[in-house]
Scaffold this active site. Structure first.
Site, PDB file in Angstrom:
ATOM      1  N   PRO A   1      16.759  11.760  10.037  1.00  0.00           N
ATOM      2  CA  PRO A   1      17.435  12.114   8.794  1.00  0.00           C
ATOM      3  C   PRO A   1      17.020  11.247   7.612  1.00  0.00           C
ATOM      4  CG  PRO A   1      18.950  11.022  10.294  1.00  0.00           C
ATOM      5  CD  PRO A   1      17.693  11.285  11.061  1.00  0.00           C
ATOM      6  N   ASN A   2      16.932  11.908   6.485  1.00  0.00           N
ATOM      7  CA  ASN A   2      16.629  11.323   5.176  1.00  0.00           C
ATOM      8  C   ASN A   2      15.175  10.905   5.003  1.00  0.00           C
ATOM      9  OD1 ASN A   2      19.312  11.566   4.115  1.00  0.00           O
ATOM     10  ND2 ASN A   2      19.872   9.909   5.505  1.00  0.00           N
TER      11      ASN A   2
ATOM     12  N   ARG B   1      13.654   7.850  -2.164  1.00  0.00           N
ATOM     13  CA  ARG B   1      14.894   7.219  -1.694  1.00  0.00           C
ATOM     14  C   ARG B   1      14.674   5.726  -1.490  1.00  0.00           C
ATOM     15  NH1 ARG B   1      16.970   6.738   4.221  1.00  0.00           N
ATOM     16  NH2 ARG B   1      19.013   5.829   3.863  1.00  0.00           N
TER      17      ARG B   1
ATOM     18  N   TYR C   1      11.957   1.451   1.438  1.00  0.00           N
ATOM     19  CA  TYR C   1      11.136   2.366   2.220  1.00  0.00           C
ATOM     20  C   TYR C   1       9.759   2.637   1.617  1.00  0.00           C
ATOM     21  CZ  TYR C   1      15.709   3.112   4.301  1.00  0.00           C
ATOM     22  OH  TYR C   1      16.919   2.919   4.901  1.00  0.00           O
TER      23      TYR C   1
ATOM     24  N   ASN D   1      10.927   7.697  14.542  1.00  0.00           N
ATOM     25  CA  ASN D   1      11.801   6.996  13.611  1.00  0.00           C
ATOM     26  C   ASN D   1      13.038   7.876  13.523  1.00  0.00           C
ATOM     27  OD1 ASN D   1      13.235   5.917  11.508  1.00  0.00           O
ATOM     28  ND2 ASN D   1      11.459   5.605  10.190  1.00  0.00           N
TER      29      ASN D   1
ATOM     30  N   ALA E   1      19.015   6.870  10.896  1.00  0.00           N
ATOM     31  CA  ALA E   1      20.375   6.423  11.221  1.00  0.00           C
ATOM     32  C   ALA E   1      20.783   6.795  12.639  1.00  0.00           C
ATOM     33  CB  ALA E   1      21.363   6.997  10.218  1.00  0.00           C
TER      34      ALA E   1
ATOM     35  N   HIS F   1      21.057   4.241  15.579  1.00  0.00           N
ATOM     36  CA  HIS F   1      22.220   3.395  15.766  1.00  0.00           C
ATOM     37  C   HIS F   1      23.450   4.163  16.243  1.00  0.00           C
ATOM     38  CE1 HIS F   1      19.526   1.045  13.336  1.00  0.00           C
ATOM     39  NE2 HIS F   1      19.649   1.926  12.354  1.00  0.00           N
TER      40      HIS F   1
ATOM     41  N   ASP G   1      19.430  10.166  25.417  1.00  0.00           N
ATOM     42  CA  ASP G   1      19.413  10.912  26.671  1.00  0.00           C
ATOM     43  C   ASP G   1      18.238  11.881  26.739  1.00  0.00           C
ATOM     44  OD1 ASP G   1      21.658   9.555  27.531  1.00  0.00           O
ATOM     45  OD2 ASP G   1      23.045  11.238  27.214  1.00  0.00           O
TER      46      ASP G   1
ATOM     47  N   GLU H   1       9.458   3.210  19.110  1.00  0.00           N
ATOM     48  CA  GLU H   1      10.454   3.340  18.048  1.00  0.00           C
ATOM     49  C   GLU H   1       9.914   2.658  16.793  1.00  0.00           C
ATOM     50  OE1 GLU H   1      14.857   1.388  17.244  1.00  0.00           O
ATOM     51  OE2 GLU H   1      14.185   1.637  19.310  1.00  0.00           O
TER      52      GLU H   1
ATOM     53  N   HIS I   1      10.560   1.740  12.539  1.00  0.00           N
ATOM     54  CA  HIS I   1      11.429   1.640  11.359  1.00  0.00           C
ATOM     55  C   HIS I   1      10.582   1.133  10.204  1.00  0.00           C
ATOM     56  CE1 HIS I   1      14.925   2.234  13.862  1.00  0.00           C
ATOM     57  NE2 HIS I   1      14.382   1.365  14.705  1.00  0.00           N
TER      58      HIS I   1
ATOM     59  N   ARG J   1      18.955  -6.289   7.438  1.00  0.00           N
ATOM     60  CA  ARG J   1      19.888  -5.374   6.778  1.00  0.00           C
ATOM     61  C   ARG J   1      21.277  -5.488   7.407  1.00  0.00           C
ATOM     62  NH1 ARG J   1      17.300   0.226   6.057  1.00  0.00           N
ATOM     63  NH2 ARG J   1      18.996   0.357   4.554  1.00  0.00           N
TER      64      ARG J   1
ATOM     65  N   ARG K   1      22.879  -1.949  11.787  1.00  0.00           N
ATOM     66  CA  ARG K   1      21.501  -1.514  12.010  1.00  0.00           C
ATOM     67  C   ARG K   1      20.772  -2.371  13.055  1.00  0.00           C
ATOM     68  NH1 ARG K   1      20.383   2.266   7.975  1.00  0.00           N
ATOM     69  NH2 ARG K   1      21.610   1.977   6.089  1.00  0.00           N
TER      70      ARG K   1
END
Length: 148
Positions: free
Chosen positions: A11-12, A19, A24, A76, A79, A82, A89, A100, A102, A109, A113
């Protein structure tokens, strides 16, 4: 046959470049995907990318990877890193190795997070390197799935 890598953006991440660029960066998602596509091609791998703001769609795409020849996932989860036991799963169920990623250093942060539902399943975690973190993960993925 070339290795097949799936890059999942949560998301985002569709808002990259606009943003919170101080966190970022200024690279947009299409620019990032193009860079990763060029990199994977130069390394002899194929790359698929997928972005969704919806948890269930990300779970569906992870499950589809089980049957579409995906050899490695770079994710990535934004959110959802977390909060999402469902994404955890799904990654566990498909048994496809993953890294993973980020863009920001999540450990500089907010405290919430600092916990990831994914990292103990991941082969590695890259945080705080901006778009170069994705590139490092793609390079690792190609090396990981190369035949011995």
């Amino acid at each position: 046959m070339a290795q097949r890598i799936l890059v999942l953006h949560g998301p985002n991440l569709n808002l990259l470049g606009s943003r919170e660029p101080h966190l970022y960066g200024h690279t947009t998602l299409p620019e990032l995907n193009a860079r990763l596509g060029g990199l994977s091609s130069s390394l002899g791998a194929s790359l698929d990318t997928y972005q969704s703001n919806h948890e269930g769609e990300l779970v569906d795409r992870i499950q589809a990877a089980r049957l579409d020849g995906t050899d490695f996932i770079v994710i990535n989860a934004g959110a959802y890193t977390h909060t999402s036991v469902a994404i955890r799963d799904a990654l566990s169920a498909v048994k496809i190795p993953f890294v993973e990623v980020h863009l920001s250093n999540v450990y500089q942060r907010e405290a919430f997070r600092h916990h990831s539902y994914l990292s103990d399943l991941a082969l590695g975690v890259v945080a705080g390197l901006g778009p170069q973190g994705y590139e490092a993960a793609v390079r690792f993925a190609v090396q990981h799935v190369q035949p011995a």
